[in-house]
Design a protein around this motif. Structure first.
Motif, PDB file in Angstrom:
ATOM      1  N   SER A 171      -4.363  -3.885  -0.148  1.00 57.73           N
ATOM      2  CA  SER A 171      -5.712  -3.420  -0.461  1.00 57.73           C
ATOM      3  C   SER A 171      -5.700  -2.611  -1.752  1.00 57.73           C
ATOM      4  O   SER A 171      -4.744  -1.890  -2.033  1.00 57.73           O
ATOM      5  CB  SER A 171      -6.253  -2.566   0.698  1.00 57.73           C
ATOM      6  N   LEU A 172      -6.793  -2.749  -2.517  1.00 56.70           N
ATOM      7  CA  LEU A 172      -6.947  -2.054  -3.794  1.00 56.70           C
ATOM      8  C   LEU A 172      -8.294  -1.344  -3.840  1.00 56.70           C
ATOM      9  O   LEU A 172      -9.266  -1.775  -3.215  1.00 56.70           O
ATOM     10  CB  LEU A 172      -6.892  -3.053  -4.959  1.00 56.70           C
ATOM     11  N   TYR A 180      -5.918   2.770  -6.907  1.00 55.71           N
ATOM     12  CA  TYR A 180      -4.913   3.010  -5.880  1.00 55.71           C
ATOM     13  C   TYR A 180      -4.653   1.722  -5.105  1.00 55.71           C
ATOM     14  O   TYR A 180      -5.577   0.928  -4.881  1.00 55.71           O
ATOM     15  CB  TYR A 180      -5.342   4.124  -4.915  1.00 55.71           C
ATOM     16  N   VAL A 181      -3.392   1.516  -4.736  1.00 60.66           N
ATOM     17  CA  VAL A 181      -2.994   0.358  -3.945  1.00 60.66           C
ATOM     18  C   VAL A 181      -2.435   0.837  -2.612  1.00 60.66           C
ATOM     19  O   VAL A 181      -1.728   1.854  -2.542  1.00 60.66           O
ATOM     20  CB  VAL A 181      -1.952  -0.509  -4.697  1.00 60.66           C
ATOM     21  N   LEU A 182      -2.758   0.110  -1.550  1.00 62.17           N
ATOM     22  CA  LEU A 182      -2.265   0.393  -0.208  1.00 62.17           C
ATOM     23  C   LEU A 182      -1.187  -0.614   0.146  1.00 62.17           C
ATOM     24  O   LEU A 182      -1.411  -1.826   0.105  1.00 62.17           O
ATOM     25  CB  LEU A 182      -3.416   0.307   0.801  1.00 62.17           C
ATOM     26  N   ASN A 183       0.014  -0.113   0.481  1.00 57.43           N
ATOM     27  CA  ASN A 183       1.124  -0.950   0.921  1.00 57.43           C
ATOM     28  C   ASN A 183       1.242  -0.846   2.443  1.00 57.43           C
ATOM     29  O   ASN A 183       1.389   0.247   2.988  1.00 57.43           O
ATOM     30  CB  ASN A 183       2.433  -0.499   0.273  1.00 57.43           C
ATOM     31  N   ALA A 184       1.194  -2.003   3.140  1.00 53.32           N
ATOM     32  CA  ALA A 184       1.160  -1.992   4.601  1.00 53.32           C
ATOM     33  C   ALA A 184       2.524  -2.186   5.240  1.00 53.32           C
ATOM     34  O   ALA A 184       2.674  -1.974   6.441  1.00 53.32           O
ATOM     35  CB  ALA A 184       0.211  -3.075   5.115  1.00 53.32           C
ATOM     36  N   GLY A 185       3.531  -2.602   4.478  1.00 51.56           N
ATOM     37  CA  GLY A 185       4.840  -2.868   5.051  1.00 51.56           C
ATOM     38  C   GLY A 185       5.658  -1.608   5.276  1.00 51.56           C
ATOM     39  O   GLY A 185       5.404  -0.550   4.693  1.00 51.56           O
ATOM     40  N   GLY A 186       6.654  -1.720   6.148  1.00 55.01           N
ATOM     41  CA  GLY A 186       7.545  -0.597   6.422  1.00 55.01           C
ATOM     42  C   GLY A 186       6.787   0.601   6.958  1.00 55.01           C
ATOM     43  O   GLY A 186       5.958   0.496   7.864  1.00 55.01           O
ATOM     44  N   ALA A 230      -5.308  -0.879   6.877  1.00 57.40           N
ATOM     45  CA  ALA A 230      -6.144  -2.019   6.496  1.00 57.40           C
ATOM     46  C   ALA A 230      -6.874  -1.874   5.180  1.00 57.40           C
ATOM     47  O   ALA A 230      -7.098  -2.863   4.490  1.00 57.40           O
ATOM     48  CB  ALA A 230      -7.164  -2.297   7.595  1.00 57.40           C
ATOM     49  N   GLN A 231      -7.305  -0.661   4.817  1.00 54.65           N
ATOM     50  CA  GLN A 231      -8.136  -0.527   3.625  1.00 54.65           C
ATOM     51  C   GLN A 231      -7.915   0.818   2.962  1.00 54.65           C
ATOM     52  O   GLN A 231      -7.708   1.838   3.621  1.00 54.65           O
ATOM     53  CB  GLN A 231      -9.623  -0.675   3.962  1.00 54.65           C
ATOM     54  N   ILE A 232      -7.980   0.785   1.635  1.00 53.01           N
ATOM     55  CA  ILE A 232      -7.988   2.003   0.836  1.00 53.01           C
ATOM     56  C   ILE A 232      -9.266   2.010   0.011  1.00 53.01           C
ATOM     57  O   ILE A 232      -9.743   0.952  -0.425  1.00 53.01           O
ATOM     58  CB  ILE A 232      -6.734   2.092  -0.059  1.00 53.01           C
TER      59      ILE A 232
END
Length: 462
Positions: A171-172, A180-186, A230-232
């Motif tokens: 998500s951006l 800003y970017v959202l990283n969902a892994g780890g 899920a969202q930023i």
């Protein structure tokens, strides 16, 4: 309602040769500065008259209360974007008639090889966005972001790729040049960049990634769908808000609570840390859980959609129990002022239309769009099934608020199994929707990708 479509323009651009490795791709500087102009195919005789975006004239509700009254003396064109998520991820670019909302049908494109499921592979919203004349898209398989210059309604140009400083970006968000970017892994994380609008280049902010402490439990690659963030997005005051489906990650699903995480942003340099986090738990008072996506109304209230009932998606316990909540004072101490259910399953995406004070949710499990009214501080379900479409995903409103565009995966479609579509609806003042068009052009069906490769994600307008 029929439209004489005299021409079609669609273009596609390679974003990345992404693979599933979660290894670091390198430094935070661009991997490639090579310009890659899009190929363009024209069908018919008519081409867009203007090379610049047009928002059209703003539609307003008429005295009848039934339709938006807006005049269009002459058609102009803007753009609709989505991603294919095939082995070479590509952006599909469609020209959009700003007067009647129709998409000029075309062809072509393939995309990023992501793991299963083929339906909703990123479990997020905002995977592709526009910012002025720039287009930004995540590449989850290679942990990076691609940026493009928008040259016309039918043409974009790749600028560069930038590492997301985390795993599996989904998500951006952008506000006044801050991205800003959202990283969902780890464990989950987020990172900030400064966007140069003239060149569409990103400059990483000098800060460590903000870790979301999501447990780092398997399966973390890709992120565990019911529990991954899920969202930023940005709040009305310019702070960051992130939806956490389940606090602590997948090991706490489905019994755990989700939350809204608000991070205060330093206005001078765009930085933040976990020290500036305000967390509001979403405790399921409407009988639902898994906070997924959000939008803001014209008063700054946050509208949140929740996917499942209290039992989650296990043995139909969450069936027909999606919900919408309204939070006031999201930049201070967030207060849940009201909520209502959608009577649909897996309500995951939400948009608010300020012209008719209506809220729309796409319900992936219900293959529907629900319509609610949010007016005079009262939230009311108007129609649980305002529109029917197969396994819908993302939605976006036209800039004049007259048209709603929805992306559907077609994963369980009986007539055309696995065929994605983009649906176009005209918004009515009573919150109902009138379908204008649906297209399949350029959207690869599951059979063509061997049912092992994920399908389309993301929807953006320019």
């Amino acid at each position: 309602m029929k439209f004489a479509i005299a021409a079609a323009v669609i273009a596609s651009a390679v974003l990345t040769e992404a693979r599933l490795s979660m290894q670091s791709v390198g430094t935070k500087t661009p991997k490639s500065s090579k310009d890659l102009s899009l190929s363009m195919q024209s069908v018919g005789t008519k081409t867009p008259k203007s090379s610049k975006r047009s928002k059209g004239k703003s539609g307003k509700c008429g005295k009848s209360g039934k339709v938006f009254n807006s005049q269009c003396d002459d058609a102009d064109y803007s753009s609709v974007y989505t991603m294919t998520n095939q082995p070479m991820n590509e952006v599909l670019v469609y020209s959009r008639n700003t007067c009647d909302g129709s998409i000029l049908s075309g062809s072509n494109g393939d995309g990023i090889n992501l793991p299963r499921p083929v339906d909703d592979p990123l479990a997020s919203t905002g995977s592709i966005i526009t910012a002025d004349d720039c287009l930004l898209a995540v590449n989850a398989g290679s942990d990076d972001i691609s940026t493009f210059r928008i040259l016309s309604p039918a043409e974009i140009q790749l600028v560069a790729r930038y590492h997301s400083d985390g795993n599996f970006p989904v998500s951006l968000a952008e506000r006044e040049g801050l991205v800003y970017v959202l990283n969902a892994g780890g464990n989950g994380s987020m990172q900030g960049f400064h966007l140069t609008p003239e060149t569409c280049e990103l400059t990483p902010i000098e800060q460590d990634p903000i870790v979301l402490n999501q447990g780092n439990v398997a399966p973390s690659d890709p992120a565990f769908f019911p529990a991954s963030p899920a969202q930023i997005g940005f709040t009305p005051e310019g702070n960051i808000v992130v939806t956490i489906k389940v606090n602590g990650g997948g090991q706490n699903f489905p019994s755990g609570e989700g939350s809204l995480n608000v991070y205060s942003i330093n206005p001078e340099n765009g930085t933040t840390t976990n020290e500036f986090l305000t967390q509001t738990n979403v405790n399921g008072t409407a009988g639902s859980l898994v906070p997924f996506s959000f939008d803001f109304d014209d008063k700054g209230n946050l509208l949140l959609v929740e996917a499942f009932g209290a039992g989650g998606p296990v043995e139909n316990a969450g069936e027909n129990a999606g919900a919408v909540r309204v939070y006031a004072d999201i930049d201070g101490i967030a207060v849940n002022v009201t909520a209502d259910i959608t009577n649909q399953t897996t309500s995951c995406w939400i948009v608010y239309n300020p012209k008719n004070s209506c809220v729309y949710t796409t319900n992936n499990g219900g293959s529907s769009i629900s319509a609610l009214s949010w007016k005079d501080d009262e939230l009311e379900l108007i129609d649980a099934v305002a529109a029917t479409l197969n396994n819908p995903l993302d939605m976006v409103l036209s800039p004049d608020y007259k048209y709603l565009y929805a992306l559907a995966s077609g994963h369980t479609d009986v007539d055309q199994p696995g065929q994605p579509r983009i649906h176009v609806y005209e918004n009515q003042c009573d919150c109902s929707l009138v379908e204008v068009q649906n297209i399949t052009d350029g959207l690869p069906p599951e059979d063509e990708r061997g049912r092992q490769v994920n399908g389309v994600v993301g929807l953006a307008l320019w």
